[in-house]
Design a protein around this motif. Structure first.
Motif, PDB file in Angstrom:
ATOM      1  N   MET A  71       0.828  -1.247   0.021  1.00 46.91           N
ATOM      2  CA  MET A  71       0.023  -0.062   0.006  1.00 46.91           C
ATOM      3  C   MET A  71       0.719   1.282   0.022  1.00 46.91           C
ATOM      4  O   MET A  71       0.580   2.295  -0.508  1.00 46.91           O
ATOM      5  N   PRO A 131      -4.631  -0.863  14.475  1.00 46.40           N
ATOM      6  CA  PRO A 131      -3.612   0.141  14.697  1.00 46.40           C
ATOM      7  C   PRO A 131      -3.246   0.838  13.465  1.00 46.40           C
ATOM      8  O   PRO A 131      -2.511   1.603  13.368  1.00 46.40           O
ATOM      9  N   LEU A 135      -0.161   4.646  11.323  1.00 52.50           N
ATOM     10  CA  LEU A 135       0.155   4.882   9.973  1.00 52.50           C
ATOM     11  C   LEU A 135      -0.451   5.898   9.464  1.00 52.50           C
ATOM     12  O   LEU A 135       0.017   5.978   7.996  1.00 52.50           O
TER      13      LEU A 135
HETATM   14  N1  CO8 Z   1       2.365  -5.490   6.152  1.00 55.34           N
HETATM   15  C1  CO8 Z   1       3.366  -5.925   5.511  1.00 55.34           C
HETATM   16  N2  CO8 Z   1       4.514  -6.468   6.048  1.00 55.34           N
HETATM   17  C2  CO8 Z   1       4.388  -6.896   7.467  1.00 55.34           C
HETATM   18  C3  CO8 Z   1       3.095  -6.421   8.133  1.00 55.34           C
HETATM   19  C4  CO8 Z   1       2.254  -5.672   7.260  1.00 55.34           C
HETATM   20  N3  CO8 Z   1       0.832  -5.339   7.889  1.00 55.34           N
HETATM   21  N4  CO8 Z   1       3.119  -6.927   9.562  1.00 55.34           N
HETATM   22  C5  CO8 Z   1       4.272  -7.456   9.578  1.00 55.34           C
HETATM   23  N5  CO8 Z   1       5.047  -7.482   8.470  1.00 55.34           N
HETATM   24  C6  CO8 Z   1       6.492  -8.144   8.062  1.00 55.34           C
HETATM   25  C7  CO8 Z   1       7.631  -7.140   8.620  1.00 55.34           C
HETATM   26  O1  CO8 Z   1       7.885  -6.011   7.818  1.00 55.34           O
HETATM   27  C8  CO8 Z   1       8.683  -8.168   8.700  1.00 55.34           C
HETATM   28  O2  CO8 Z   1       9.062  -8.389   7.627  1.00 55.34           O
HETATM   29  P1  CO8 Z   1      10.763  -8.166   7.283  1.00 55.34           P
HETATM   30  O3  CO8 Z   1      11.472  -9.265   8.210  1.00 55.34           O
HETATM   31  O4  CO8 Z   1      10.879  -8.246   5.945  1.00 55.34           O
HETATM   32  O5  CO8 Z   1      10.966  -6.859   7.970  1.00 55.34           O
HETATM   33  C9  CO8 Z   1       8.000  -9.349   9.114  1.00 55.34           C
HETATM   34  O6  CO8 Z   1       6.324  -9.262   8.977  1.00 55.34           O
HETATM   35  C10 CO8 Z   1       7.928  -9.903  10.545  1.00 55.34           C
HETATM   36  O7  CO8 Z   1       7.382  -8.747  11.444  1.00 55.34           O
HETATM   37  P2  CO8 Z   1       8.062  -8.078  12.525  1.00 55.34           P
HETATM   38  O8  CO8 Z   1       9.624  -8.192  12.384  1.00 55.34           O
HETATM   39  O9  CO8 Z   1       7.604  -6.474  12.717  1.00 55.34           O
HETATM   40  O10 CO8 Z   1       7.604  -8.796  13.807  1.00 55.34           O
HETATM   41  P3  CO8 Z   1       7.344  -8.509  15.391  1.00 55.34           P
HETATM   42  O11 CO8 Z   1       6.946  -9.745  16.066  1.00 55.34           O
HETATM   43  O12 CO8 Z   1       8.543  -7.524  15.690  1.00 55.34           O
HETATM   44  O13 CO8 Z   1       5.965  -7.545  15.415  1.00 55.34           O
HETATM   45  C11 CO8 Z   1       3.763  -7.017  14.788  1.00 55.34           C
HETATM   46  C12 CO8 Z   1       4.813  -8.057  15.080  1.00 55.34           C
HETATM   47  C13 CO8 Z   1       3.717  -6.138  16.051  1.00 55.34           C
HETATM   48  C14 CO8 Z   1       2.545  -7.697  14.343  1.00 55.34           C
HETATM   49  C15 CO8 Z   1       4.635  -5.805  13.844  1.00 55.34           C
HETATM   50  O14 CO8 Z   1       4.977  -6.775  12.477  1.00 55.34           O
HETATM   51  C16 CO8 Z   1       3.454  -4.942  13.398  1.00 55.34           C
HETATM   52  O15 CO8 Z   1       3.444  -4.130  14.192  1.00 55.34           O
HETATM   53  N6  CO8 Z   1       2.748  -5.226  12.032  1.00 55.34           N
HETATM   54  C17 CO8 Z   1       1.960  -4.080  11.481  1.00 55.34           C
HETATM   55  C18 CO8 Z   1       0.755  -4.201  11.951  1.00 55.34           C
HETATM   56  C19 CO8 Z   1      -0.248  -3.046  11.467  1.00 55.34           C
HETATM   57  O16 CO8 Z   1       0.038  -1.856  11.642  1.00 55.34           O
HETATM   58  N7  CO8 Z   1      -1.315  -3.499  10.717  1.00 55.34           N
HETATM   59  C20 CO8 Z   1      -2.164  -2.582  10.260  1.00 55.34           C
HETATM   60  C21 CO8 Z   1      -1.816  -2.510   8.726  1.00 55.34           C
HETATM   61  S1  CO8 Z   1      -2.797  -1.349   7.800  1.00 55.34           S
HETATM   62  C22 CO8 Z   1      -4.313  -1.941   7.451  1.00 55.34           C
HETATM   63  O17 CO8 Z   1      -4.523  -3.344   7.835  1.00 55.34           O
HETATM   64  C23 CO8 Z   1      -5.290  -1.482   6.708  1.00 55.34           C
HETATM   65  C24 CO8 Z   1      -6.586  -2.444   6.228  1.00 55.34           C
HETATM   66  C25 CO8 Z   1      -7.542  -1.803   5.613  1.00 55.34           C
HETATM   67  C26 CO8 Z   1      -7.088  -1.573   4.056  1.00 55.34           C
HETATM   68  C27 CO8 Z   1      -8.346  -1.250   3.311  1.00 55.34           C
HETATM   69  C28 CO8 Z   1      -7.926  -0.659   1.860  1.00 55.34           C
HETATM   70  C29 CO8 Z   1      -9.090  -0.003   1.232  1.00 55.34           C
END
Ligand code: CO8
Length: 258
Positions: A71, A131, A135
């Motif tokens: 996104m 959350p 963002l």
């Molecule tokens: N998108 C892409 N990649 C992700 C996401 C995500 N949402 N969540 C985790 N990942 C990836 C990380 O980037 C990481 O990849 P890399 O190793 O390549 O860096 C891998 O997954 C592992 O993640 P972490 O290292 O961050 O793992 P932790 O255990 O340290 O943390 C968390 C876990 C707390 C879950 C953390 O990953 C986090 O905060 N993730 C994002 C959560 C978030 O903000 N979600 C909301 C996203 S926005 C959304 O969902 C909008 C929906 C509506 C869309 C509608 C459109 C019209």
């Protein structure tokens, strides 16, 4: 039987198990996941041998949201022009029953996807959150609406504007989760629950779904009338006759699905 890139699909008797499978991204939802889910739910819907589906993720994450990397470069025109993620409406439109089996993170779009299910069975490790505010955005797959209907304004507003997570016990008390089970047996327990549902007369199950869902769309008297008329309608089915005769004859019903 799985021919998908981002999900794994299996059949366990009359239960279709769909597992999100992007372990490197904590099952973040992207366009390919959506395409795969649309196809898998359509196949489930069309397969008369299947009576209930379970959607699950991994031990660590049901899904950590929509894919932020996909996104990040899309502006208004792309999102609006593509109707990005509008295709989830097709998953919601599934008439047959399905359960979300959630362990670990169900965040943002992950929480919203779980809320599209008929109900949520959660592991004791499950954590729910919206959350997106962190963002610079907001829920976009139903979180502001379905979460508010599920848990009320106080908790939904708290979750959306503080971005905090609910643990599974708070989520269950608030009405988001219907059952809590040990993480070790989540998928097994969800399949068991789904198998029970799959063993009931399918038209009655669809009618029950339509009635409960109508409660979120209509006023009380219209909803009650809809319920009574659907009840009346079920009385025209062979399975209603079989169900009531079987009860009187003290035997198990043998359903025809008609
Ligand atoms: N998108 C892409 N990649 C992700 C996401 C995500 N949402 N969540 C985790 N990942 C990836 C990380 O980037 C990481 O990849 P890399 O190793 O390549 O860096 C891998 O997954 C592992 O993640 P972490 O290292 O961050 O793992 P932790 O255990 O340290 O943390 C968390 C876990 C707390 C879950 C953390 O990953 C986090 O905060 N993730 C994002 C959560 C978030 O903000 N979600 C909301 C996203 S926005 C959304 O969902 C909008 C929906 C509506 C869309 C509608 C459109 C019209």
């Amino acid at each position: 039987m799985s021919q998908f890139q981002t999900i794994i699909v299996e059949q366990h008797g009359a239960v279709t198990l769909i597992r999100l499978n992007r372990p490197d991204a904590l099952n973040a939802l992207n366009s390919q996941v959506l395409a795969d889910l649309i196809e898998a739910f359509a196949a489930y819907e069309a397969d008369a041998s299947q009576g209930c589906a379970v959607l699950t993720g991994s031990e660590k994450a049901f899904a950590a949201g929509a894919d932020i990397k996909e996104m990040s470069n899309r502006g208004f025109s792309e999102m609006f022009g593509e109707n990005y993620f509008g295709g989830f409406d097709r998953v919601v439109a599934t008439r047959k029953p399905w359960i979300a089996a959630v362990a670990g993170f169900a965040l943002g779009g992950g929480c919203e996807l779980a809320m599209m299910a008929d109900f949520i069975i959660a592991a004791d490790t499950a954590k729910f959150g919206q959350p997106e505010v962190k963002l610079g955005v907001a829920p976009g797959m139903g979180g502001s609406q379905r979460l508010t209907r599920a848990v009320g304004k106080a908790k939904a507003m708290d979750m959306c504007i503080s971005g905090r997570m609910m643990d599974v016990h708070e989520a269950e008390r608030a009405g988001l989760v219907s059952r809590i089970v040990p993480a070790a047996t989540l998928v097994e327990d969800a399949i068991k629950a789904a198998a029970e549902i799959a063993a009931y007369p399918p038209l009655a199950t669809i009618a029950n779904k339509e009635m409960v869902n109508a409660a979120f769309e209509t006023g009380l008297s219209a909803g009650l009338l809809f319920e009574r008329r659907l009840f009346n309608g079920l009385c025209a089915t062979a399975d209603k006759r079989e169900g009531m005769v079987a009860f009187v004859e003290k035997r198990k019903g043998a359903w025809s699905g008609k």
